[in-house]
Design a protein around this motif. Structure first.
Motif, PDB file in Angstrom:
ATOM      1  N   ALA A 385       0.859  -1.178   0.000  1.00 49.57           N
ATOM      2  CA  ALA A 385       0.000   0.000   0.000  1.00 49.57           C
ATOM      3  C   ALA A 385       0.899   1.232   0.000  1.00 49.57           C
ATOM      4  CB  ALA A 385      -0.896   0.003   1.224  1.00 49.57           C
ATOM      5  N   PRO A 386       0.610   2.237  -0.825  1.00 52.47           N
ATOM      6  CA  PRO A 386       1.512   3.390  -0.944  1.00 52.47           C
ATOM      7  C   PRO A 386       1.598   4.183   0.366  1.00 52.47           C
ATOM      8  CG  PRO A 386      -0.570   3.808  -2.083  1.00 52.47           C
ATOM      9  CD  PRO A 386      -0.577   2.367  -1.681  1.00 52.47           C
ATOM     10  N   THR A 387       2.788   4.717   0.626  1.00 48.12           N
ATOM     11  CA  THR A 387       3.009   5.571   1.805  1.00 48.12           C
ATOM     12  C   THR A 387       3.793   6.803   1.366  1.00 48.12           C
ATOM     13  OG1 THR A 387       5.160   4.662   2.443  1.00 48.12           O
ATOM     14  CG2 THR A 387       3.187   3.472   3.206  1.00 48.12           C
ATOM     15  N   SER A 392       6.734   4.058  -4.267  1.00 45.26           N
ATOM     16  CA  SER A 392       6.498   2.673  -4.683  1.00 45.26           C
ATOM     17  C   SER A 392       7.446   2.282  -5.808  1.00 45.26           C
ATOM     18  CB  SER A 392       5.047   2.506  -5.133  1.00 45.26           C
ATOM     19  OG  SER A 392       4.153   2.816  -4.085  1.00 45.26           O
ATOM     20  N   TRP A 414      -0.122  -4.217  -6.022  1.00 48.58           N
ATOM     21  CA  TRP A 414       0.158  -2.817  -5.704  1.00 48.58           C
ATOM     22  C   TRP A 414      -1.195  -2.132  -5.530  1.00 48.58           C
ATOM     23  CZ3 TRP A 414       5.145  -1.248  -4.940  1.00 48.58           C
ATOM     24  CH2 TRP A 414       6.158  -2.077  -5.411  1.00 48.58           C
ATOM     25  N   LEU A 415      -1.563  -1.894  -4.289  1.00 47.96           N
ATOM     26  CA  LEU A 415      -2.841  -1.255  -3.999  1.00 47.96           C
ATOM     27  C   LEU A 415      -2.777   0.223  -4.355  1.00 47.96           C
ATOM     28  CD1 LEU A 415      -3.587  -2.896  -0.534  1.00 47.96           C
ATOM     29  CD2 LEU A 415      -5.064  -3.046  -2.540  1.00 47.96           C
ATOM     30  N   GLY A 416      -3.837   0.714  -4.982  1.00 44.32           N
ATOM     31  CA  GLY A 416      -3.879   2.133  -5.306  1.00 44.32           C
ATOM     32  C   GLY A 416      -4.060   2.356  -6.791  1.00 44.32           C
ATOM     33  N   THR A 419      -0.644   6.555  -8.120  1.00 42.51           N
ATOM     34  CA  THR A 419       0.573   6.587  -7.309  1.00 42.51           C
ATOM     35  C   THR A 419       1.436   5.352  -7.516  1.00 42.51           C
ATOM     36  OG1 THR A 419      -0.606   7.857  -5.621  1.00 42.51           O
ATOM     37  CG2 THR A 419       1.461   6.797  -4.952  1.00 42.51           C
ATOM     38  N   VAL A 420       0.790   4.198  -7.666  1.00 40.48           N
ATOM     39  CA  VAL A 420       1.555   2.952  -7.781  1.00 40.48           C
ATOM     40  C   VAL A 420       1.667   2.472  -9.238  1.00 40.48           C
ATOM     41  CG1 VAL A 420       0.972   2.205  -5.449  1.00 40.48           C
ATOM     42  CG2 VAL A 420      -0.503   1.555  -7.370  1.00 40.48           C
ATOM     43  N   ASP A 436      -4.391  -5.774  -8.919  1.00 37.25           N
ATOM     44  CA  ASP A 436      -4.867  -4.557  -8.269  1.00 37.25           C
ATOM     45  C   ASP A 436      -5.281  -4.780  -6.821  1.00 37.25           C
ATOM     46  OD1 ASP A 436      -4.487  -3.302 -10.687  1.00 37.25           O
ATOM     47  OD2 ASP A 436      -6.593  -3.419 -11.284  1.00 37.25           O
TER      48      ASP A 436
END
Length: 902
Positions: A385-387, A392, A414-416, A419-420, A436
């Motif tokens: 999950a992106p932070t 990422s 890669w959740l999101g 961004t990802v 996804d």
């Protein structure tokens, strides 16, 4: 017929459009437009007597007026005209045609023959192959061929798609094009009057432009042909199937529990599994599975490790895995120690491995490397999950080299969104299946698991069956023939048990009593306690009328029980005939589990075998697995493992495990029984008690149906069984040898045979240097399809009494049975003693019997012994100019004889 002339369908150099038109939105206009717009480089000939030109092409008034014979014709005319057009095309020399016309179920004028059958009759003398009718057509994007009336074309690629549904064809074309998915072949079968699934699978199995085969199926007509083709295709490339109609509208009435349980979809599922294919449940799953399997590495096990930077996504992935029947890996102590050293104290200390949301790139790398070294896991799912801590894309760049070098399967989620997106692209470019959501990633992993399980079943070599009891076929036949002579459909319970006992299946001691008094006397002779059951040909389930009473300890109790049964039967079903009572010994096995083993007859696949949890509520429990005969111990064990009751059989608390081998042997014996006795239509053994001491059948029900006049006993089987009738005992230099077909159980002896060969023994027939026989190679030699290939072996007992293979002669026929490619291998220490000649003579006689047109093979020019033997057996020997080989050919029969599956 099978692949004959299909090259003219899939790779034509010229195409005629019969019924071409310029009328907007007509089929003839659309097909002509698609051919022109697809980039087809061959010649296109519109046929329509009303036009001089169409779509910029010269039009011709009739087939006879064409400047050359078209290799492929597309028929777009009304149904009534099709048989005549087919006859004209065949006479002209065309060898493939696509019939787009619908409505061919109507009758030919003045006859009782359908238009479809009339078209088939017209095509047959010319071996003209027909695709359709009522289909959308065919697309081969690699040569620009769009021979369809679909609304859009297809991108070139390496996937072949075969569909019965025309609507699905057009929908998939649209869906795939929007996602950039390309195809080698895109085939609409329509009504499959001639070309069907079996034909197309046979062709695609050897098509160099096809890397995977996708199938949409609604129903099936020729089960054995399909199974042979599907097994061959699945051995060579991933073959996936989307089968519709999973939910039946209603259960059909049956005389047995098995008949009610073995619904058509369960049987299709078993057939797909047996063929080594993968079944998916949606169109999206179909294409997702192809992408996953095309990138999958060999799967050494089914344990999944999950690496994530967030607890929630890790739990979601775990839930999806466990609910889907997957296995969460238990990390080894060494792996836990490595992770403890690399991760902060707050990490999850278990699988899923949560490395905490503030992880820098180095923590991802360290954790990933630790899991790659873990001996307790077989694949890794990375969920991120992106932070705001680290991008990422940086994480993906750091992990991608590790993933490329990994020997195990790695999947990623890669959740999101945006961004990802760069990270997803990096992983996808590295050949990593990327998804996804955690659920999608887990589903992809489970598809790999299920596909590999099915492939393992296709390739596995089962253990030797030498210790199995020999069936007393004549004893079973006597019981069955007597019932048929009396016009009876149902055997009595004692008769059914006699049949089972003849095949080595343990049954409780049972006697038939015609009166109450005889029941009392039989009970005393058997010994108390006993069970008493009602005997009536009109009662399928005795418990429905209180027709079973257990644990009777005295003569008085037996008499009272029998009288009470009679009264209940008269009150509940006064029309039912009472033939007496069965009195049987009570089986005192308090820790035994009740299971059911049965057989029913599927309208498509013929006999099917069922295993599951038994008892009176068997339909309610709905815990069963279905398989196709013939079975062996490997296949039987797989059936048992697919049920919930298998966990009970494994033992729990103070209950010891049951003898699963005894259950599997019973499954194998039941499968052999229904192969040997084609009159058996339904069979139930329920309950079969199973515990640590083995199994025993308490109750049995068996329904018969006479074999249709002129039918071969094996016609109803979807997979041909081992042909016992081809076994011969011969005297060879004072020794008794057995010449017989190879069996899957010959695997161990085959390895020993291979290891005893010299390098030249192998190199001469195979043209390659092989050091070790791989499992997949071994299965190809020992697990053969008796409908298409044959391997005869010469065998004798070794010093320990185990079977020893001395030589083998093998032939694999093409699907049309025109040519059989043969191979002969004899141990070098046994050559020049006549063994090769005996094996080849048996092989030649077999091919003649099956109507094979010719057998042929190649030999190295230095293999003088093989060339001399070939000349002695009247082969033509032709030296090949381009290499150091000779071609050996023996003509056996005129083309057009029955195929090996006939």
């Amino acid at each position: 017929m099978s692949v004959r002339n299909l090259e003219h369908l899939f790779a034509p150099r010229s195409v005629a459009v019969v019924g071409a038109s310029n009328r907007p939105h007509s089929v003839g206009a659309t097909v002509l437009h698609n051919l022109a717009g697809g980039g087809f480089m061959g010649k296109v000939y519109p046929v329509n007597p009303k036009h001089d030109s169409l779509c910029g092409q010269t039009a011709y008034p009739s087939i006879a007026d064409l400047p050359e014979v078209p290799e492929l014709a597309i028929i777009c005319t009304p149904a009534a005209t099709v048989p005549g057009i087919v006859a004209e095309l065949g006479a002209a020399g065309t060898r493939a045609a696509i019939i787009l016309s619908a409505g061919m179920g109507a009758l030919l004028d003045g006859t009782s023959v359908s238009l479809k059958q009339a078209a088939l009759d017209a095509a047959r003398p010319y071996l003209l192959r027909l695709l359709g009718p009522n289909c959308v057509g065919l697309l081969v994007p690699g040569i620009g061929l769009n021979a369809s009336f679909a609304h859009t074309g297809a991108l070139p690629g390496h996937l072949a798609f075969v569909s019965q549904s025309g609507a699905l064809v057009t929908g998939i074309l649209d869906w795939a094009k929007s996602r950039g998915i390309g195809f080698s072949k895109f085939i609409s079968l329509g009504d499959s009057a001639d070309i069907d699934f079996g034909d197309v699978l046979d062709y695609l199995a050897t098509d160099p432009n096809t890397s995977a085969i996708l199938v949409y199926m609604e129903d099936l007509k020729h089960a054995r042909k399909f199974m042979s083709a599907a097994r061959a295709a699945a051995r060579s490339k991933p073959t996936l199937i989307l089968k519709s109609g999973r939910v039946p509208e209603g259960a059909r009435a049956a005389a047995s529990h098995t008949g009610a349980l073995a619904g058509s979809d369960a049987v299709y599922d078993a057939a797909i599994r047996r063929a080594g294919m993968l079944r998916v449940l949606s169109t999206e799953d179909l294409f997702a599975a192809v992408e996953t399997l095309s990138r999958a590495r060999p799967l050494g096990g089914e344990r999944l490790a999950i690496l994530t930077n967030g607890g929630g996504p890790g739990v979601m992935a775990t839930d999806a895995l466990v609910c889907g029947g997957g296995t969460l890996a238990v990390l080894s102590p060494a792996t836990l120690a490595r992770l403890d050293a690399a991760l902060p104290a707050a990490w999850s200390h278990a699988n899923p491995v949560d490395i905490i949301g503030d992880a820098p790139v180095s923590r991802y790398v360290d954790a990933f490397q630790a899991l790659l070294r873990d001996e307790g896991s077989d694949a890794i799912l990375f969920v991120h999950a992106p932070t705001a801590i680290v991008s990422s894309a940086e994480i993906a760049e750091a992990l991608a080299p590790l993933v490329r070098a990994a020997s195990r399967n790695i999947l990623a989620c890669w959740l999101g969104g945006d961004t990802v997106a760069p990270a997803r692209r990096i992983f996808s470019d590295a050949g990593i299946p990327t998804f996804d959501t955690p659920e999608q990633a887990v589903e992809a992993f489970l598809q790999i698991v299920h596909f590999r399980r099915n492939q393992d079943l296709l390739m596995q070599v089962p253990p030797s069956a030498s210790g199995d009891p020999i069936p007393q076929r004549s004893a079973a036949r006597t019981v069955i023939d007597a019932a048929l002579a009396e016009g009876r459909e149902m055997l009595s319970e004692p008769e059914a048990k006699q049949v089972l006992a003849a095949y080595g299946i343990p049954v409780v001691k049972t006697r038939i009593a015609r009166t109450v008094e005889q029941a009392v006397l039989d009970a005393q002779q058997i010994g108390f306690p006993v069970a008493v059951k009602i005997l009536s040909p009109d009662i399928n389930h005795k418990s429905d009328v209180g027709g079973v009473i257990l644990d009777l300890e005295t003569p008085e109790a037996v008499g009272m029980a029998a009288q009470a049964m009679h009264r209940r039967l008269s009150a509940l079903q006064p029309q039912a005939r009472l033939q007496g009572f069965s009195v049987q010994q009570m089986a005192r096995r308090p820790q035994a589990s009740e299971v059911i083993i049965g057989m029913s007859t599927d309208p498509v696949f013929g006999p099917v075998i069922l295993f599951g949890q038994g008892g009176i509520a068997v339909e309610v429990m709905d815990d069963h697995a279905v398989g196709l005969p013939p079975l062996n111990m490997v296949l039987a064990r797989d059936m048992v493992s697919r049920t919930r009751v298998s966990k009970l059989l494994a033992g729990y608390r103070n209950s010891p495990p049951a003898d699963v081998d005894a259950i599997c042997r019973t499954l194998v014996q039941v499968a052999q029984l229904v192969i040997d006795m084609p009159e058996i239509a339904e069979l139930d053994i329920n309950p079969l008690l199973a515990d640590g001491d083995g199994v025993v059948a308490l109750d049995a029900r068996l329904r018969l149906a006479p074999v249709e006049a002129g039918a071969h006993p094996l016609d109803r089987l979807a997979i041909l069984p081992y042909p016992h009738e081809l076994e011969d005992s011969v005297d060879w230099h004072g020794q008794q040898l057995v010449l017989r077909p190879v069996r899957p159980e010959d695997g161990v002896a085959h390895i020993a045979f291979f290891n005893a060969l010299t390098a030249d023994d192998i190199h001469y027939p195979l043209f390659v240097r092989v050091r070790e026989l791989q499992p997949s190679q071994l299965s190809r030699f020992t697990q053969i399809d008796y409908d298409r290939e044959m391997t005869f072996i010469a065998t004798r007992p070794d010093l320990e009494g185990k079977p020893e293979t001395l030589g083998m002669a093998r032939v694999v026929a093409d699907p049309d049975n025109l040519d059989g490619e043969f191979m002969l291998i004899v141990r070098s220490d046994l050559k020049a003693l006549g063994l090769g000649e005996m094996l080849m003579s048996k092989l030649i006689a077999y091919c003649r019997m099956r109507g094979t047109a010719q057998i042929s093979g190649n030999a190295l020019s230095q293999n003088t012994a093989m060339i001399a033997l070939a000349r002695k057996l009247h082969f033509e020997v032709e030296r090949m100019a381009k290499d150091q080989t000779v071609r050996l050919r023996l003509e056996l029969a005129a083309p057009g004889r029955p195929t090996m599956g006939a």
